[in-house]
Design a protein around this motif. Structure first.
Motif, PDB file in Angstrom:
ATOM      1  N   ASP A   1       0.462  -4.145   3.202  1.00  0.00           N
ATOM      2  CA  ASP A   1       0.447  -2.951   4.033  1.00  0.00           C
ATOM      3  C   ASP A   1       1.457  -1.969   3.451  1.00  0.00           C
ATOM      4  O   ASP A   1       2.202  -2.297   2.521  1.00  0.00           O
TER       5      ASP A   1
ATOM      6  N   MET B   1     -15.272  -5.691   2.177  1.00  0.00           N
ATOM      7  CA  MET B   1     -13.821  -5.524   2.230  1.00  0.00           C
ATOM      8  C   MET B   1     -13.210  -6.271   3.412  1.00  0.00           C
ATOM      9  O   MET B   1     -13.743  -6.240   4.519  1.00  0.00           O
ATOM     10  N   GLU B   2     -12.065  -6.893   3.159  1.00  0.00           N
ATOM     11  CA  GLU B   2     -11.284  -7.564   4.203  1.00  0.00           C
ATOM     12  C   GLU B   2      -9.836  -7.115   4.058  1.00  0.00           C
ATOM     13  O   GLU B   2      -9.185  -7.415   3.055  1.00  0.00           O
ATOM     14  N   TRP B   3      -9.329  -6.384   5.051  1.00  0.00           N
ATOM     15  CA  TRP B   3      -7.965  -5.870   5.021  1.00  0.00           C
ATOM     16  C   TRP B   3      -7.102  -6.760   5.915  1.00  0.00           C
ATOM     17  O   TRP B   3      -7.204  -6.718   7.136  1.00  0.00           O
TER      18      TRP B   3
ATOM     19  N   LEU C   1       0.866  -1.183   0.000  1.00  0.00           N
ATOM     20  CA  LEU C   1       0.000   0.000   0.000  1.00  0.00           C
ATOM     21  C   LEU C   1       0.905   1.236   0.000  1.00  0.00           C
ATOM     22  O   LEU C   1       1.195   1.827   1.045  1.00  0.00           O
TER      23      LEU C   1
ATOM     24  N   ARG D   1      -7.193   2.796   1.686  1.00  0.00           N
ATOM     25  CA  ARG D   1      -8.491   2.391   2.249  1.00  0.00           C
ATOM     26  C   ARG D   1      -9.591   3.392   1.904  1.00  0.00           C
ATOM     27  O   ARG D   1     -10.741   3.007   1.651  1.00  0.00           O
TER      28      ARG D   1
ATOM     29  N   SER E   1     -10.483  -9.408  -0.539  1.00  0.00           N
ATOM     30  CA  SER E   1      -9.463  -9.525   0.501  1.00  0.00           C
ATOM     31  C   SER E   1      -8.176  -8.890  -0.005  1.00  0.00           C
ATOM     32  O   SER E   1      -7.660  -9.297  -1.060  1.00  0.00           O
ATOM     33  N   VAL E   2      -7.666  -7.905   0.713  1.00  0.00           N
ATOM     34  CA  VAL E   2      -6.431  -7.225   0.343  1.00  0.00           C
ATOM     35  C   VAL E   2      -5.331  -7.662   1.300  1.00  0.00           C
ATOM     36  O   VAL E   2      -5.443  -7.490   2.518  1.00  0.00           O
TER      37      VAL E   2
ATOM     38  N   ARG F   1      -1.431   3.304   3.630  1.00  0.00           N
ATOM     39  CA  ARG F   1      -2.531   2.449   4.072  1.00  0.00           C
ATOM     40  C   ARG F   1      -3.858   3.215   4.135  1.00  0.00           C
ATOM     41  O   ARG F   1      -4.870   2.792   3.576  1.00  0.00           O
TER      42      ARG F   1
END
Length: 357
Positions: A217, A236-238, A186, A225, A213-214, A221
């Motif tokens: 990092d 979303m799933e971080w 990110l 987002r 799903s990401v 970040r």
């Protein structure tokens, strides 16, 4: 044979993960599998973020000191340099190889004539001289091979397609067809542009059931987002940064790998995703076609076309038979053609032809 290994952009034991670090480590393992003893020659980073003649002179002085340090030790049989390019030229290997009359080898060297200006012209010449000197240059992509052939017409160029360690991916894939996955740092630049394109494409698909799903990092970040603020949070799933050995287990329960690939030299994450059984949706851009077989292991869309990118995701979300066919083909492609064992075979064959004292 004893090899001195050098990565001028980033040493293989650097603290910050990246594709360059991963590829350097894979090359070392492939060389070891091919029967060579590998030692890191130097950890000097010759990276120049901007064209700066004064900084280049300082780096050249440091490189000369490194050559003298290495000269005080028993010489290796071969000097092997990974990824010399205009921003990170090899200022150690060519001088050392000439001094001790040992073969010099490069992997993923790159040269672009459009960089031949200002201070970059000097570093470009370093790259061209290194490629001309090399007994063999392993080229990962057709684009790199063409660039080196233009800069050094008599250089010895050998194709070495991008590869991964496929051992963590031998377990059967877990099909979760509505789970989209992306793996990336990110950070600013091309990564951020890819995230932005992905964030603009996904709202066009809200009529379909899916989650993203990401994995990754980085310093941007919060900015990344925010790009996805328009999507329902439950989509979303971080997952944050994950250790390399965890990537396979995070990818395996997935359905599609969705990453636009702005500026990707090739992208090892594409190979990892396919090894886990995830067909890819990406742009037909840069080095992405070197690691994704369009229409067979994924779909590559025209560069910059957000509508086409979203349509390709929709197609595979709504055509399970096609997605499953691509999943099987993707695993077969990587496990058979892009494995560490296959790379060791190619490297070993080329290295056997070198004339070593």
């Amino acid at each position: 044979m004893k090899l001195a290994f050098y990565a001028p952009l980033k040493p293989p034991d650097h603290a910050i993960p990246s594709g360059d670090r991963q590829m350097a480590r894979l090359l070392i393992e492939a060389l070891q599998r091919a029967g060579h003893k590998v030692e890191i020659a130097s950890r000097l980073r010759s990276y120049l973020p901007e064209p700066d003649c004064a900084a280049l002179k300082l780096l050249a002085a440091e490189a000369r000191s490194e050559v003298e340090r290495l000269a005080a030790e028993p010489p290796p049989d071969i000097f092997f340099t990974y990824h010399p390019y205009y921003k990170a030229p090899d200022l150690i290997g060519p001088d050392f190889a000439r001094r001790f009359k040992i073969p010099y080898v490069t992997a993923e060297a790159s040269h672009s004539s459009r960089r031949n200006e200002g201070a970059w012209a000097v570093t470009q010449k370093h790259v061209a001289d290194a490629v001309n000197l090399a007994a063999v240059n392993f080229c990962f992509t057709a684009r790199d091979r063409a660039g080196l052939a233009a800069a050094a017409p008599h250089a010895r160029l050998t194709a070495l397609p991008p590869f991964i360690d496929s051992a963590p991916y031998t377990e059967t894939a877990v099909d979760n067809p509505r789970r989209l996955v992306a793996v990336a740092m990110l950070r600013s630049g091309d990564k951020f542009l890819s995230f932005r394109m992905l964030a603009e494409a996904l709202p066009r698909l809200l009529d379909l059931p899916w989650t993203l799903s990401v994995i990754g990092d980085g310093p941007r970040r919060d900015d990344v987002r925010r790009l996805f603020d328009g999507l329902p949070p439950d989509r979303m799933e971080w997952l944050g940064q994950s250790a390399p050995e965890q990537i396979a287990s995070l990818l395996r329960p997935g359905g599609l790998y969705v990453w636009p690939g702005v500026g990707e030299a090739y992208g090892l994450a594409y190979l990892e995703a396919q090894a886990a059984g995830l067909p890819v949706v990406a742009q037909n851009i840069a080095g992405v076609p070197e690691v994704v077989r369009n229409g067979e292991t994924g779909i590559l869309t025209p560069a910059g076309d957000i509508a086409a990118f979203a349509a390709a995701i929709r197609r595979l979300l709504t055509h399970d038979d096609e997605r499953r066919r691509m999943s099987l083909a993707a695993r077969r492609f990587v496990l058979e053609d892009r494995s560490l064992a296959k790379a060791a075979q190619i490297i070993g064959g080329a290295m056997e032809t070198l004339h070593v004292r």
